[in-house]
Motif scaffolding. Structure first.
Motif, mmCIF file in Angstrom:
data_model
loop_
_atom_site.group_PDB
_atom_site.id
_atom_site.type_symbol
_atom_site.label_atom_id
_atom_site.label_comp_id
_atom_site.label_asym_id
_atom_site.label_seq_id
_atom_site.Cartn_x
_atom_site.Cartn_y
_atom_site.Cartn_z
ATOM 1 N N GLY A 133 0.815 -1.206 0.000
ATOM 2 C CA GLY A 133 0.000 0.000 0.000
ATOM 3 C C GLY A 133 0.841 1.245 0.000
ATOM 4 O O GLY A 133 2.010 1.224 -0.381
ATOM 5 N N TYR A 173 -3.756 0.475 2.669
ATOM 6 C CA TYR A 173 -2.969 -0.757 2.680
ATOM 7 C C TYR A 173 -3.857 -1.974 2.535
ATOM 8 O O TYR A 173 -4.999 -1.984 2.985
ATOM 9 C CB TYR A 173 -2.174 -0.884 3.984
ATOM 10 C CG TYR A 173 -0.997 0.050 4.033
ATOM 11 C CD1 TYR A 173 0.219 -0.317 3.481
ATOM 12 C CD2 TYR A 173 -1.109 1.308 4.598
ATOM 13 C CE1 TYR A 173 1.301 0.546 3.501
ATOM 14 C CE2 TYR A 173 -0.039 2.169 4.627
ATOM 15 C CZ TYR A 173 1.171 1.786 4.073
ATOM 16 O OH TYR A 173 2.234 2.647 4.092
ATOM 17 N N ARG A 174 -3.293 -3.013 1.933
ATOM 18 C CA ARG A 174 -3.880 -4.352 1.858
ATOM 19 C C ARG A 174 -2.904 -5.291 2.531
ATOM 20 O O ARG A 174 -1.699 -5.070 2.480
ATOM 21 C CB ARG A 174 -4.074 -4.798 0.407
ATOM 22 C CG ARG A 174 -5.061 -3.975 -0.359
ATOM 23 C CD ARG A 174 -5.304 -4.580 -1.751
ATOM 24 N NE ARG A 174 -6.239 -3.781 -2.497
ATOM 25 C CZ ARG A 174 -7.556 -3.822 -2.333
ATOM 26 N NH1 ARG A 174 -8.076 -4.633 -1.451
ATOM 27 N NH2 ARG A 174 -8.345 -3.054 -3.050
ATOM 28 N N ASN A 184 -6.496 -11.201 5.416
ATOM 29 C CA ASN A 184 -7.025 -10.873 4.091
ATOM 30 C C ASN A 184 -7.893 -9.621 4.140
ATOM 31 O O ASN A 184 -9.080 -9.658 3.846
ATOM 32 C CB ASN A 184 -7.823 -12.049 3.518
ATOM 33 C CG ASN A 184 -6.963 -13.282 3.378
ATOM 34 O OD1 ASN A 184 -5.843 -13.190 2.894
ATOM 35 N ND2 ASN A 184 -7.457 -14.403 3.831
ATOM 36 N N SER A 212 -8.013 -4.949 4.343
ATOM 37 C CA SER A 212 -7.501 -3.686 3.829
ATOM 38 C C SER A 212 -8.065 -2.545 4.656
ATOM 39 O O SER A 212 -9.067 -2.700 5.340
ATOM 40 C CB SER A 212 -7.899 -3.495 2.364
ATOM 41 O OG SER A 212 -9.306 -3.417 2.260
#
Length: 144
Positions: A43, A52-53, A134, A136
């Motif tokens: 990210g 961000y992920r 998993n 964000s």
């Protein structure tokens, strides 16, 4: 090292290998545990924005911004995880929590917070992952 212990180890080369393998395993497990705090983290962070992920997030990320007397502060955010929890807090300089919202597998979090400062104010945005997987986050903040 004790002379007798050194001689004993020299007579048993297989034991030395097992000791080396054990030491490397301990170091590897420690490194793996540390890396699990942020796994597959991608990210960007720019003034007024962080996005961000991640595959795994355990820990905290913090962002600060300030507002002068009479200015209006605004924070827009979106949080998503498929497992665990991702919590966003907005805190003023005295430590008062102005907003707390949590995303989990059952629900995402998507909202806006607006506040007007009566004096010079420093705000902190705290994102805390608790075995968040998993997921964000996308957070924007501004002062007008």
């Amino acid at each position: 090292m004790d002379v007798q212990l050194t001689r004993w180890l020299q007579k048993r080369p297989a034991l030395r290998w097992w000791a080396l393998i054990f030491a490397l395993a301990i170091v590897g497990l420690g490194a793996w545990g540390c890396s699990r705090s942020k796994l597959s983290w991608m990210g960007s962070h720019h003034p007024g924005e962080a996005s961000y992920r991640f595959e795994v997030f355990n820990g905290q990320e913090r962002y600060r911004f300030s507002a002068a007397v009479g200015q209006m502060a605004q924070v827009d955010y979106q949080l998503h995880v498929t497992d665990g929890r991702l919590t966003l807090r907005i805190v003023d300089r005295s430590g008062t929590v102005l907003l707390e919202d949590t995303a989990s597998a059952e629900r995402g979090a998507d909202s806006r917070w607006v506040g007007t400062s009566s004096d010079l104010q420093i705000y902190r945005i705290i994102l805390e992952g608790e075995d968040a997987q998993n997921g964000s986050y996308d957070v924007q903040w501004s002062v007008d």
